[in-house]
Write an enzyme that holds these catalytic residues in place. Structure first.
Site, PDB file in Angstrom:
ATOM      1  N   ASP A  56     -11.440   3.046   3.790  1.00  0.00           N
ATOM      2  CA  ASP A  56     -11.661   1.832   3.388  1.00  0.00           C
ATOM      3  C   ASP A  56     -13.053   1.631   3.355  1.00  0.00           C
ATOM      4  O   ASP A  56     -13.931   0.538   3.215  1.00  0.00           O
ATOM      5  CB  ASP A  56     -11.705   0.812   5.093  1.00  0.00           C
ATOM      6  CG  ASP A  56      -9.887  -0.063   4.709  1.00  0.00           C
ATOM      7  OD1 ASP A  56      -9.797  -0.367   3.792  1.00  0.00           O
ATOM      8  OD2 ASP A  56      -9.374   0.055   6.022  1.00  0.00           O
ATOM      9  N   LYS A  95       0.855  -1.288  -0.175  1.00  0.00           N
ATOM     10  CA  LYS A  95       0.004   0.066   0.150  1.00  0.00           C
ATOM     11  C   LYS A  95       0.675   0.928  -0.430  1.00  0.00           C
ATOM     12  O   LYS A  95       0.556   2.249  -0.597  1.00  0.00           O
ATOM     13  CB  LYS A  95      -1.108   0.086   1.223  1.00  0.00           C
ATOM     14  CG  LYS A  95      -1.845  -1.198   1.136  1.00  0.00           C
ATOM     15  CD  LYS A  95      -2.519  -0.890   2.486  1.00  0.00           C
ATOM     16  CE  LYS A  95      -3.644  -1.981   2.373  1.00  0.00           C
ATOM     17  NZ  LYS A  95      -4.551  -2.558   3.119  1.00  0.00           N
ATOM     18  N   GLN A 103      -4.951  -1.549   9.373  1.00  0.00           N
ATOM     19  CA  GLN A 103      -4.111  -3.036   8.750  1.00  0.00           C
ATOM     20  C   GLN A 103      -5.840  -3.998   9.661  1.00  0.00           C
ATOM     21  O   GLN A 103      -5.816  -4.476  10.737  1.00  0.00           O
ATOM     22  CB  GLN A 103      -3.512  -3.141   8.556  1.00  0.00           C
ATOM     23  CG  GLN A 103      -3.379  -4.462   7.999  1.00  0.00           C
ATOM     24  CD  GLN A 103      -3.469  -4.659   6.683  1.00  0.00           C
ATOM     25  OE1 GLN A 103      -3.525  -3.408   5.872  1.00  0.00           O
ATOM     26  NE2 GLN A 103      -4.257  -5.559   6.246  1.00  0.00           N
TER      27      GLN A 103
HETATM   28  N1  GUN Z   1      -7.916  -6.857   6.120  1.00  0.00           N
HETATM   29  C1  GUN Z   1      -7.696  -8.012   4.928  1.00  0.00           C
HETATM   30  N2  GUN Z   1      -8.188  -6.516   3.270  1.00  0.00           N
HETATM   31  C2  GUN Z   1      -7.921  -5.065   4.732  1.00  0.00           C
HETATM   32  C3  GUN Z   1      -8.857  -3.930   3.773  1.00  0.00           C
HETATM   33  O1  GUN Z   1      -9.513  -4.142   2.550  1.00  0.00           O
HETATM   34  N3  GUN Z   1      -9.236  -3.032   4.618  1.00  0.00           N
HETATM   35  C4  GUN Z   1      -8.072  -3.641   6.461  1.00  0.00           C
HETATM   36  N4  GUN Z   1      -7.807  -2.418   6.876  1.00  0.00           N
HETATM   37  N5  GUN Z   1      -8.070  -4.306   6.217  1.00  0.00           N
HETATM   38  C5  GUN Z   1      -8.105  -5.606   5.665  1.00  0.00           C
END
Ligand code: GUN
Length: 299
Positions: A122, A55, A99
């Site tokens: 998100d 990311k 996350q």
């Molecule tokens: N963990 C796995 N996929 C995601 C996501 O799309 N967003 C977040 N914040 N954590 C994740």
């Protein structure tokens, strides 16, 4: 019947990333600022570390500012909430992503509730879920956004399609149902308790599998010519002891029946980060009350 066309998520994600880069350039030139994304990781789950690293890398490649926070596994809820409060206030941070999953001493609902909904890239905050449900401008979860773009690669106008989503999660199934309604599909959400799941799946012109069960969806579940979007990423052991990634769809069988299908890997996966970058630019524009730059029109 010919084989399904393969929907290339990697190529589409690269196109989206390029549009984000152009949009960021335009914001810098016309408005004198650069969007910033903060990613918070608590603990050292190896898979999460890889996601977070990717990311950050993509954010920088798109010309945006990336702020990464790695907090120890024993971080308390209050400490994390304080960190979020600071990011909420920071004018350089337009998007905040914590996350998941979080260590068990931390309640994820409290954490998501603490994020400013206008920085919630998100799209997990109840305010954004509500905005999406009633059709107001919202930050929408990245994976379902990616699914819709992928489906539109196969068919530009999804109007009137019977869409069946297998999986009812807050992250994928439920928001995707809202998005597909907005695209004028007739939407069914199926799940583990659905009666005669194969029969329900066979109704679908657009079938989305998002359950996390390796190769659950067989070729016989698919209506000939259907668009199949596979959200699953499952690590399974091969006979030779090595691990491989498979989706929620038995790809080999499905591609003989479907009209178009996403592969795993290289389908939905790469799209998720690309849509996160789009959401960060959207969030920045909303916060500054400026229109979305032209390169992102229609996203
Ligand atoms: N963990 C796995 N996929 C995601 C996501 O799309 N967003 C977040 N914040 N954590 C994740």
């Amino acid at each position: 019947m010919s084989e399904a066309s393969i929907i290339d998520g990697k190529a589409l994600a690269a196109q989206v990333q390029e549009r984000v880069r152009a949009a960021v350039e335009e914001l810098k030139k016309r408005h004198g600022f650069v969007p910033g994304l903060a990613v918070v990781l608590v603990g050292d789950d190896p898979a999460s570390r890889v996601y977070v690293r990717n990311k950050g890398k993509r954010t920088t490649e798109a010309g945006m500012k990336s702020f990464e926070y790695q907090l120890p596994a024993d971080t308390g809820e209050e400490a994390l909430l304080e960190r979020i409060a600071r990011l909420n206030k920071s004018p350089e941070v337009h998007g905040i992503l914590v996350q998941l999953p979080l260590p068990k001493q931390i309640n994820p609902d409290r954490v998501i509730d603490a994020i400013d909904p206008d920085k919630d890239v998100d799209g997990f905050h109840v305010i954004n879920a509500g905005r999406l449900a009633v059709g107001r401008p919202a930050l929408v979860p990245c994976t379902p956004l990616g699914c819709v773009l992928l489906a539109k690669q196969a068919k530009a106008d999804l109007t009137g399609l019977e869409a069946v989503i297998i999986g009812r999660s807050n992250i994928v199934g439920k928001p995707l149902a809202q998005l597909l309604l907005r695209e004028n599909c007739t939407v069914t959400i199926a799940h583990s308790r659905t009666r005669d799941l194969p029969e329900v799946a066979r109704r679908a012109d657009l079938l989305v599998a998002a359950v996390g069960r390796p190769e659950l969806v067989r070729g016989s579940w698919i209506k000939p010519g259907a668009i199949v979007i596979d959200v699953g990423i499952n690590r399974v052991e091969r006979e030779n002891g090595k691990a491989k990634l498979v989706g929620d769809v038995a790809f080999g069988e499905a591609k003989e029946v479907a009209g178009a299908i996403t592969p795993v890997p290289g389908g939905v996966g790469p799209m998720t980060i690309a849509m996160l970058l789009v959401n960060t630019v959207k969030a920045a524009c909303m916060q500054r009350n400026i229109p979305l730059p032209r390169p992102l029109a229609g996203l």
